[in-house]
Design an enzyme around this catalytic site. Structure first.
Site, PDB file in Angstrom:
ATOM      1  N   LYS A  44       0.819  -1.215   0.000  1.00 50.38           N
ATOM      2  CA  LYS A  44       0.000   0.000   0.000  1.00 50.38           C
ATOM      3  C   LYS A  44       0.856   1.270   0.000  1.00 50.38           C
ATOM      4  O   LYS A  44       0.391   2.336  -0.398  1.00 50.38           O
ATOM      5  CB  LYS A  44      -0.986  -0.034   1.148  1.00 50.38           C
TER       6      LYS A  44
HETATM    7  C1  PLP Z   1      -4.379  -4.650   0.741  1.00 47.91           C
HETATM    8  C2  PLP Z   1      -3.575  -5.891   0.588  1.00 47.91           C
HETATM    9  C3  PLP Z   1      -3.904  -6.884  -0.374  1.00 47.91           C
HETATM   10  C4  PLP Z   1      -5.131  -6.788  -1.256  1.00 47.91           C
HETATM   11  O1  PLP Z   1      -5.006  -5.825  -2.249  1.00 47.91           O
HETATM   12  P1  PLP Z   1      -6.292  -5.300  -3.066  1.00 47.91           P
HETATM   13  O2  PLP Z   1      -5.830  -4.168  -3.881  1.00 47.91           O
HETATM   14  O3  PLP Z   1      -7.271  -4.868  -1.992  1.00 47.91           O
HETATM   15  O4  PLP Z   1      -6.815  -6.431  -3.865  1.00 47.91           O
HETATM   16  C5  PLP Z   1      -3.073  -7.983  -0.492  1.00 47.91           C
HETATM   17  N1  PLP Z   1      -1.978  -8.128   0.304  1.00 47.91           N
HETATM   18  C6  PLP Z   1      -1.644  -7.206   1.236  1.00 47.91           C
HETATM   19  C7  PLP Z   1      -0.444  -7.443   2.090  1.00 47.91           C
HETATM   20  C8  PLP Z   1      -2.416  -6.053   1.415  1.00 47.91           C
HETATM   21  O5  PLP Z   1      -2.068  -5.143   2.358  1.00 47.91           O
END
Ligand code: PLP
Length: 499
Positions: free
Chosen positions: A113
């Protein structure tokens, strides 16, 4: 380029306004009215570029109301400097011929993120200027763990902004909680709430539409905004790393320019894999997009049957960032696949809100199946995969990445497809140290260890350095130990605004 709403395409606006608003007024998501293209020559030119230059190259095709100079400032601010620990913010590790792992967790919070939330504050402050907004933007976040910390890191001490994060006081891991309550910065505030994630989320949503809240914001010369993944400003920086990964596959000789790769993404809210779809649509040679889910396999069923049904048991898994039953960004894919039919999308989304699901027709289902392949795996399979990957490649992956590796192996077995592949790795193994150590064969002996002892042990096992940001938590000052009731969010926000 204009941005239109998935639920009313006659509403059209420039990217700065779309980023400032986050969500369109009638509940739809902003999308570009036309997806720009990248030719093979352009991709070839990008092979020798740095990540920052690749980012500017892709971003300027989407954010056409930003100058190249502005985009450069954004990308350098986010990905230059010391925030990312590796040489590139998104390096590609090659485990064997034609098998790459895109490591998206070298940012300050050790999860992917950061790739979007480091640059979003730059987009947002520039968007405020462009739209003539002179009030302070206050970002309100409800988090189940990863988003809150990444947003705090991104917005900490950014001029013209404040950020408040609410987390469920018993619903996040110790490391995640420590990461948030030790956050530095003069414009940040963090509070636990007595309740679960849904209470936090509905409390925050309520503030957005509450009259008293809006009055309080105006009185303090503030406006509200959101940093969650429905904001276009979070999606567009994610397209960049797919283009970049393809360039790196070419640069490493894993694939010839113009030949296709497959991409497998561990998926929750469908934001990350949607960015891969946009990259493919732009012209990056991507063959299959493999959508990997954990036991919460609502997307697996949807992609295989065309029927979305969230009325099912919710599972708490060891890949918690994918524990989700409503994948908001799917709306953007559907809008594109039905050629911008906003009426149809509105009807499906009403069905989701009212009955918990909807069914797309055969033609759309077929289009989805041509592009995507979907599979899921449970916690046991996830752990087995972590062990196998360690044994085979001496490489340690986190629980979310393991779901992707497992599902990709299922895909290869079923189809025999030997196209070179990139697996998207979304978190550092250190962030989920307990589950990873247990997958590596550690038993009850790890139960007495505190989080920092676990980090040390994992560092030895994985032969990897502990990320500095996690190590520093041990002696960091705890600044935000408060917890409020689930009906006290507005009071908490008002207190913070008047400070
Ligand atoms: C948020 C997240 C995901 C999922 O990603 P999306 O864009 O919501 O599909 C997968 N792995 C981790 C570690 C995350 O923080």
């Amino acid at each position: 380029m204009q941005y239109i709403s998935t639920r009313n395409k006659s509403l059209s606006t420039l990217s700065a306004a779309a980023i400032k608003k986050g969500l369109s007024a009638e509940g739809g998501l902003f999308v570009p009215n036309q997806i720009p293209t990248l030719s093979l020559e352009e991709i070839n030119d990008m092979v020798s570029m740095s990540y920052i230059d690749r980012a500017v190259y892709v971003l300027k095709k989407y954010l056409t109301d930003f100058s190249e100079e502005e985009l450069k400032e954004c990308a350098e601010g986010a990905y230059g400097g010391e925030k990312f620990s590796a040489q590139s913010p998104a390096p590609l590790a090659i485990l064997e011929k034609g098998f790459g792992v895109l490591e998206l967790w070298h940012g300050p919070t050790c999860a992917f993120k950061d790739m979007a939330l480091q640059i979003l504050p730059y987009f947002l402050t520039k968007s405020m200027k462009k739209t003539g907004e002179d009030k302070t933007v206050v970002i309100l976040v409800a988090t189940s763990g990863d988003t809150g910390k990444a947003a705090l890191e991104g917005f900490s001490d950014v001029d013209g902004t404040k950020i408040i994060v609410f987390y469920p006081s018993d619903g996040v891991s110790d490391i995640q909680k420590l990461q948030m309550i030790t956050q530095k910065g003069d414009n940040v505030f963090v509070s636990g709430i007595r309740g679960n994630f849904d209470d936090a989320q509905s409390g925050v949503k309520k503030i957005f539409t509450d009259e008293e809240a809006n009055k309080a914001f105006l009185e303090n010369n503030c406006v509200m905004s959101s940093a969650n993944s429905i904001n276009w400003g979070r999606l567009v920086p994610q397209i960049v790393y797919y283009v970049s990964a393809y360039c790196d596959m070419v640069a490493n000789g894993e694939t010839e320019l113009g030949e296709s790769i497959n991409v497998c993404v561990p998926t929750g809210n469908f934001g990350n894999i949607l960015a891969a779809y946009y990259a493919k649509k732009m012209g990056v040679p991507i063959n299959k997009l493999v959508c990997a889910s954990n036991a919460n396999n609502v997307l697996t069923d949807f992609i295989n049957t065309g029927k979305y049904n969230k009325n099912r048991e919710f599972h708490t898994t060891i890949s918690p960032s994918m524990d989700i039953l409503i994948s908001s960004n799917l709306e953007r894919l559907l809008f594109d696949l039905c050629e911008n039919d906003d009426k149809k999308v509105s009807a499906w989304m009403n069905g989701l809100a009212k009955n918990g699901g909807y069914q797309v027709e055969e033609e759309i289902k077929q289009k989805i199946k041509d592009i995507f392949w979907a599979g899921c795996c449970d916690d046991l399979m996830t752990k087995e995969t972590i062990g196998k990957v360690k044994e085979e490649y001496d490489y340690t992956i986190d629980t979310h990445t393991a779901v992707a590796v497992n599902v990709y192996n299922q895909y290869k077995e079923e189809t025999g497809d030997l196209t070179p592949a990139v697996i998207v790795s979304t978190a550092s193994p250190f962030k989920f140290n307990q589950s990873v150590l247990s997958a590596l064969g550690k038993g009850s002996e790890i139960e007495q260890l505190d989080d920092f002892e676990l980090l040390d042990l994992l560092s030895k096992e994985a032969k990897m350095e502990i990320p500095k940001s996690l190590k520093e938590l041990k002696n960091a000052e705890k600044r935000f130990c408060g917890i409020c009731g689930k009906d006290e969010l507005l009071e908490t926000v008002k207190d913070f605004l008047s400070k």
